[in-house]
Design a protein around this motif. Sequence first.
Motif, PDB file in Angstrom:
ATOM      1  N   ARG A 246      45.233  51.744  37.801  1.00 36.97           N
ATOM      2  CA  ARG A 246      45.015  50.557  38.626  1.00 36.97           C
ATOM      3  C   ARG A 246      44.580  49.448  37.680  1.00 36.97           C
TER       4      ARG A 246
ATOM      5  N   ASP B 224      43.541  45.542  37.476  1.00 40.61           N
ATOM      6  CA  ASP B 224      43.077  44.410  38.290  1.00 40.61           C
ATOM      7  C   ASP B 224      43.426  44.595  39.768  1.00 40.61           C
ATOM      8  N   GLY B 225      43.239  45.821  40.243  1.00 41.76           N
ATOM      9  CA  GLY B 225      43.434  46.117  41.664  1.00 41.76           C
ATOM     10  C   GLY B 225      44.830  46.577  42.053  1.00 41.76           C
ATOM     11  N   ARG B 226      45.813  46.482  41.172  1.00 39.85           N
ATOM     12  CA  ARG B 226      47.189  46.893  41.501  1.00 39.85           C
ATOM     13  C   ARG B 226      47.486  48.269  40.949  1.00 39.85           C
TER      14      ARG B 226
END
Length: 116
Positions: free
Chosen positions: A53, A55-57
Amino acid sequence: MNRMWAAGVAAAAVVSGAVLVTAGPASAASCNAPEFKSCLGVSYRTTHVQSIRVDGRCVIGGSGTVSNVHVDDVADAHPNLQTYGGGRCESNTHNSASVSWALTEDDQGFRWVTIS
């Protein structure tokens, strides 16, 4: 029944926003990152990590490039990266593999992270 399961998995991948890694540096997709950003390149040197993951993706797949995930292109920037033993960034498979960011992007506009 298997067809229904496959459809459910496909739907879950779409809903979760997971991004697939493309084949690798020799066949890198083109990078169209905005200014001060680079596209993501991932190099795995471990078999304990199946997804990450950034930065959140959620990024799934083996070593290669991701043209639609952008990270800062400056040497001292270290994007938030979490590693997972599971294939879809499952929270219960979080681990702490070693993460090393390249100081610069390559000539195709990808900034590589090595996970070992």
